[in-house]
Design a protein around this motif. Structure first.
Motif, PDB file in Angstrom:
ATOM      1  N   LEU A 212      36.797  45.751  48.586  1.00 39.25           N
ATOM      2  CA  LEU A 212      35.832  46.650  49.220  1.00 39.25           C
ATOM      3  C   LEU A 212      36.521  47.805  49.934  1.00 39.25           C
ATOM      4  O   LEU A 212      36.084  48.962  49.851  1.00 39.25           O
ATOM      5  CB  LEU A 212      34.951  45.874  50.195  1.00 39.25           C
ATOM      6  CG  LEU A 212      33.949  44.903  49.571  1.00 39.25           C
ATOM      7  CD1 LEU A 212      33.310  44.019  50.652  1.00 39.25           C
ATOM      8  CD2 LEU A 212      32.865  45.656  48.805  1.00 39.25           C
ATOM      9  N   TRP A 213      37.604  47.520  50.648  1.00 38.68           N
ATOM     10  CA  TRP A 213      38.309  48.558  51.397  1.00 38.68           C
ATOM     11  C   TRP A 213      38.998  49.562  50.483  1.00 38.68           C
ATOM     12  O   TRP A 213      39.353  50.652  50.923  1.00 38.68           O
ATOM     13  CB  TRP A 213      39.315  47.920  52.348  1.00 38.68           C
ATOM     14  CG  TRP A 213      38.670  47.098  53.438  1.00 38.68           C
ATOM     15  CD1 TRP A 213      37.369  47.162  53.864  1.00 38.68           C
ATOM     16  CD2 TRP A 213      39.301  46.091  54.218  1.00 38.68           C
ATOM     17  NE1 TRP A 213      37.149  46.250  54.858  1.00 38.68           N
ATOM     18  CE2 TRP A 213      38.316  45.575  55.113  1.00 38.68           C
ATOM     19  CE3 TRP A 213      40.592  45.554  54.271  1.00 38.68           C
ATOM     20  CZ2 TRP A 213      38.591  44.565  56.028  1.00 38.68           C
ATOM     21  CZ3 TRP A 213      40.852  44.552  55.182  1.00 38.68           C
ATOM     22  CH2 TRP A 213      39.869  44.062  56.054  1.00 38.68           C
ATOM     23  N   SER A 214      39.174  49.187  49.224  1.00 43.84           N
ATOM     24  CA  SER A 214      39.776  50.112  48.253  1.00 43.84           C
ATOM     25  C   SER A 214      38.719  50.892  47.484  1.00 43.84           C
ATOM     26  O   SER A 214      39.040  51.579  46.510  1.00 43.84           O
ATOM     27  CB  SER A 214      40.660  49.335  47.274  1.00 43.84           C
ATOM     28  OG  SER A 214      41.721  48.696  47.957  1.00 43.84           O
ATOM     29  N   GLY A 215      37.467  50.769  47.902  1.00 44.57           N
ATOM     30  CA  GLY A 215      36.401  51.527  47.253  1.00 44.57           C
ATOM     31  C   GLY A 215      35.820  50.870  46.028  1.00 44.57           C
ATOM     32  O   GLY A 215      35.227  51.553  45.184  1.00 44.57           O
ATOM     33  N   GLY A 216      35.978  49.553  45.894  1.00 44.66           N
ATOM     34  CA  GLY A 216      35.479  48.848  44.727  1.00 44.66           C
ATOM     35  C   GLY A 216      33.967  48.688  44.710  1.00 44.66           C
ATOM     36  O   GLY A 216      33.262  49.109  45.639  1.00 44.66           O
ATOM     37  N   ALA A 217      33.478  48.071  43.652  1.00 46.80           N
ATOM     38  CA  ALA A 217      32.046  47.835  43.496  1.00 46.80           C
ATOM     39  C   ALA A 217      31.504  47.031  44.674  1.00 46.80           C
ATOM     40  O   ALA A 217      32.198  46.187  45.245  1.00 46.80           O
ATOM     41  CB  ALA A 217      31.789  47.082  42.192  1.00 46.80           C
ATOM     42  N   ALA A 218      30.258  47.284  45.036  1.00 49.98           N
ATOM     43  CA  ALA A 218      29.591  46.471  46.047  1.00 49.98           C
ATOM     44  C   ALA A 218      29.526  45.020  45.562  1.00 49.98           C
ATOM     45  O   ALA A 218      29.549  44.753  44.349  1.00 49.98           O
ATOM     46  CB  ALA A 218      28.193  47.011  46.312  1.00 49.98           C
ATOM     47  N   LEU A 219      29.443  44.091  46.499  1.00 51.62           N
ATOM     48  CA  LEU A 219      29.491  42.675  46.169  1.00 51.62           C
ATOM     49  C   LEU A 219      28.229  41.950  46.612  1.00 51.62           C
ATOM     50  O   LEU A 219      27.727  42.177  47.718  1.00 51.62           O
ATOM     51  CB  LEU A 219      30.704  42.014  46.829  1.00 51.62           C
ATOM     52  CG  LEU A 219      32.075  42.581  46.452  1.00 51.62           C
ATOM     53  CD1 LEU A 219      33.171  41.910  47.269  1.00 51.62           C
ATOM     54  CD2 LEU A 219      32.340  42.410  44.952  1.00 51.62           C
ATOM     55  N   ILE A 220      27.740  41.081  45.747  1.00 53.33           N
ATOM     56  CA  ILE A 220      26.663  40.150  46.081  1.00 53.33           C
ATOM     57  C   ILE A 220      27.168  38.768  45.684  1.00 53.33           C
ATOM     58  O   ILE A 220      27.454  38.521  44.517  1.00 53.33           O
ATOM     59  CB  ILE A 220      25.360  40.483  45.336  1.00 53.33           C
ATOM     60  CG1 ILE A 220      24.868  41.883  45.719  1.00 53.33           C
ATOM     61  CG2 ILE A 220      24.292  39.432  45.630  1.00 53.33           C
ATOM     62  CD1 ILE A 220      23.661  42.343  44.918  1.00 53.33           C
ATOM     63  N   SER A 221      27.302  37.888  46.668  1.00 52.77           N
ATOM     64  CA  SER A 221      27.917  36.586  46.414  1.00 52.77           C
ATOM     65  C   SER A 221      26.980  35.466  46.854  1.00 52.77           C
ATOM     66  O   SER A 221      26.588  35.394  48.023  1.00 52.77           O
ATOM     67  CB  SER A 221      29.248  36.478  47.166  1.00 52.77           C
ATOM     68  OG  SER A 221      29.847  35.221  46.935  1.00 52.77           O
ATOM     69  N   SER A 222      26.621  34.603  45.915  1.00 52.49           N
ATOM     70  CA  SER A 222      25.830  33.409  46.226  1.00 52.49           C
ATOM     71  C   SER A 222      26.764  32.203  46.270  1.00 52.49           C
ATOM     72  O   SER A 222      27.983  32.345  46.162  1.00 52.49           O
ATOM     73  CB  SER A 222      24.759  33.197  45.161  1.00 52.49           C
ATOM     74  OG  SER A 222      25.350  32.771  43.939  1.00 52.49           O
ATOM     75  N   THR A 223      26.200  31.013  46.406  1.00 54.55           N
ATOM     76  CA  THR A 223      27.027  29.817  46.268  1.00 54.55           C
ATOM     77  C   THR A 223      27.282  29.552  44.787  1.00 54.55           C
ATOM     78  O   THR A 223      26.561  30.043  43.908  1.00 54.55           O
ATOM     79  CB  THR A 223      26.340  28.590  46.887  1.00 54.55           C
ATOM     80  OG1 THR A 223      25.155  28.291  46.146  1.00 54.55           O
ATOM     81  CG2 THR A 223      25.992  28.830  48.349  1.00 54.55           C
ATOM     82  N   HIS A 224      28.309  28.773  44.527  1.00 53.73           N
ATOM     83  CA  HIS A 224      28.689  28.462  43.148  1.00 53.73           C
ATOM     84  C   HIS A 224      27.520  27.811  42.405  1.00 53.73           C
ATOM     85  O   HIS A 224      27.163  28.215  41.298  1.00 53.73           O
ATOM     86  CB  HIS A 224      29.903  27.527  43.181  1.00 53.73           C
ATOM     87  CG  HIS A 224      30.596  27.368  41.867  1.00 53.73           C
ATOM     88  ND1 HIS A 224      31.882  27.820  41.645  1.00 53.73           N
ATOM     89  CD2 HIS A 224      30.203  26.801  40.703  1.00 53.73           C
ATOM     90  CE1 HIS A 224      32.243  27.534  40.407  1.00 53.73           C
ATOM     91  NE2 HIS A 224      31.235  26.907  39.815  1.00 53.73           N
ATOM     92  N   PHE A 225      26.938  26.786  43.025  1.00 51.86           N
ATOM     93  CA  PHE A 225      25.806  26.087  42.397  1.00 51.86           C
ATOM     94  C   PHE A 225      24.668  27.042  42.052  1.00 51.86           C
ATOM     95  O   PHE A 225      24.157  27.057  40.933  1.00 51.86           O
ATOM     96  CB  PHE A 225      25.292  24.981  43.331  1.00 51.86           C
ATOM     97  CG  PHE A 225      23.899  24.522  43.010  1.00 51.86           C
ATOM     98  CD1 PHE A 225      23.675  23.568  42.038  1.00 51.86           C
ATOM     99  CD2 PHE A 225      22.799  25.080  43.674  1.00 51.86           C
ATOM    100  CE1 PHE A 225      22.378  23.163  41.720  1.00 51.86           C
ATOM    101  CE2 PHE A 225      21.509  24.677  43.370  1.00 51.86           C
ATOM    102  CZ  PHE A 225      21.299  23.712  42.389  1.00 51.86           C
ATOM    103  N   ALA A 226      24.252  27.832  43.034  1.00 48.14           N
ATOM    104  CA  ALA A 226      23.101  28.708  42.828  1.00 48.14           C
ATOM    105  C   ALA A 226      23.340  29.708  41.704  1.00 48.14           C
ATOM    106  O   ALA A 226      22.441  30.000  40.914  1.00 48.14           O
ATOM    107  CB  ALA A 226      22.754  29.441  44.120  1.00 48.14           C
ATOM    108  N   SER A 227      24.561  30.225  41.622  1.00 45.46           N
ATOM    109  CA  SER A 227      24.851  31.247  40.613  1.00 45.46           C
ATOM    110  C   SER A 227      24.826  30.686  39.199  1.00 45.46           C
ATOM    111  O   SER A 227      24.523  31.407  38.248  1.00 45.46           O
ATOM    112  CB  SER A 227      26.205  31.909  40.892  1.00 45.46           C
ATOM    113  OG  SER A 227      27.284  31.045  40.593  1.00 45.46           O
TER     114      SER A 227
END
Length: 262
Positions: A212-227
């Motif tokens: 993120l600090w390098s200007g990368g794509a925005a992140l959306i992170s769920s739990t492993h199971f849910a994903s």
């Protein structure tokens, strides 16, 4: 029909050759010659889903995660997992795992379908069939990161841990990459592919912050199971089409490690 018939149907969709070299897929317990009328699909082989299969009168439990990914020297009932195997065999329930071979076929595609990705293609195409592979990337109608995160939260099973969002929630998102399960190994690839946002799970602090600090794509992170849960209805629909006489049910038990939050 027999266990081997169900296995043939699953492997026609998710051939074992698609599995990663380190993976352990296939029949874990039970016999290929056992009769099968009803099967239960679940993310994890664990006490909850084994009990659900036994009490529900199922003949076969098909899980995404392998029971013995790292191998074992015993299935004795004095061990936790060995006790599950013993109970399944005593109950006449076969256990089968479709893991990274199912990922190449449908886990990421299921997530892509839920968020409405158009022209989705694999992030890591399979060498033999480039229409299959790990992850997906495609486009959506332009929306904000916050709105996309709300869409993801509504589409996935509700878990105590919820989802995490990294980035400006007012940022406009059009190109989206998805990789259910542990996804920080693809962070560089996601940037190279030109994604505005990346939907995944299990992101660790340092890879995520560096990204993120390098200007990368925005992140959306769920739990492993849910994903990874959305794979199950997709697989159930496919198996029902291939084997109309088979009853295929999907477990809705949340098997995340995280059961509460404060």
């Amino acid at each position: 029909m027999l266990t081997r018939d169900v296995i043939s149907a699953i492997e026609s969709l998710c051939p074992p050759r698609l599995a990663e070299d380190w993976d352990a897929v296939g029949l874990v317990a039970g016999s290929p010659s056992w009769e099968v009328k009803r099967i239960l699909l679940a993310v994890d082989p664990c006490e909850a889903t084994v009990t659900e299969a036994l009490l529900g009168g199922y003949d076969m439990l098909v899980t995404h995660h392998p029971l013995y990914l790292r191998g074992t020297s015993t299935v004795g009932a004095h061990t936790t997992k060995g006790a599950w195997v013993t109970d399944l065999v005593r109950g006449g329930v076969s256990l089968y795992a479709a893991h990274t071979n199912a990922d190449s076929w449908g886990t990421a595609q299921a997530m892509a379908d839920l968020v409405g990705l158009q022209a989705a293609r694999p992030l890591v195409p399979n060498a033999d069939d480039p229409t299959l592979g790990l992850g997906r990337i495609g486009t959506i109608e332009p929306t904000t990161l916050g709105e996309l995160a709300d869409r993801v939260a509504a589409a996935l099973p509700r878990t105590p841990a919820g989802i995490l969002v990294g980035g400006d929630e007012n940022r406009i998102i059009e190109t989206v990459a998805v990789s259910p399960g542990s996804g920080d190994s693809f962070l560089s690839l996601v940037n190279e592919a030109g994604a505005d946002a990346y939907i995944t799970a299990d992101l660790r602090h340092h890879p995520a912050t560096d990204h993120l600090w390098s200007g990368g794509a925005a992140l959306i992170s769920s739990t492993h199971f849910a994903s990874e849960w959305p794979l199950l209805p997709k697989l159930a629909d496919a198996l029902t089409s291939l084997m109309p006489g088979l009853q295929v049910d999907v477990s809705t038990i949340v098997t995340d490690a995280w059961g509460s939050r404060r």
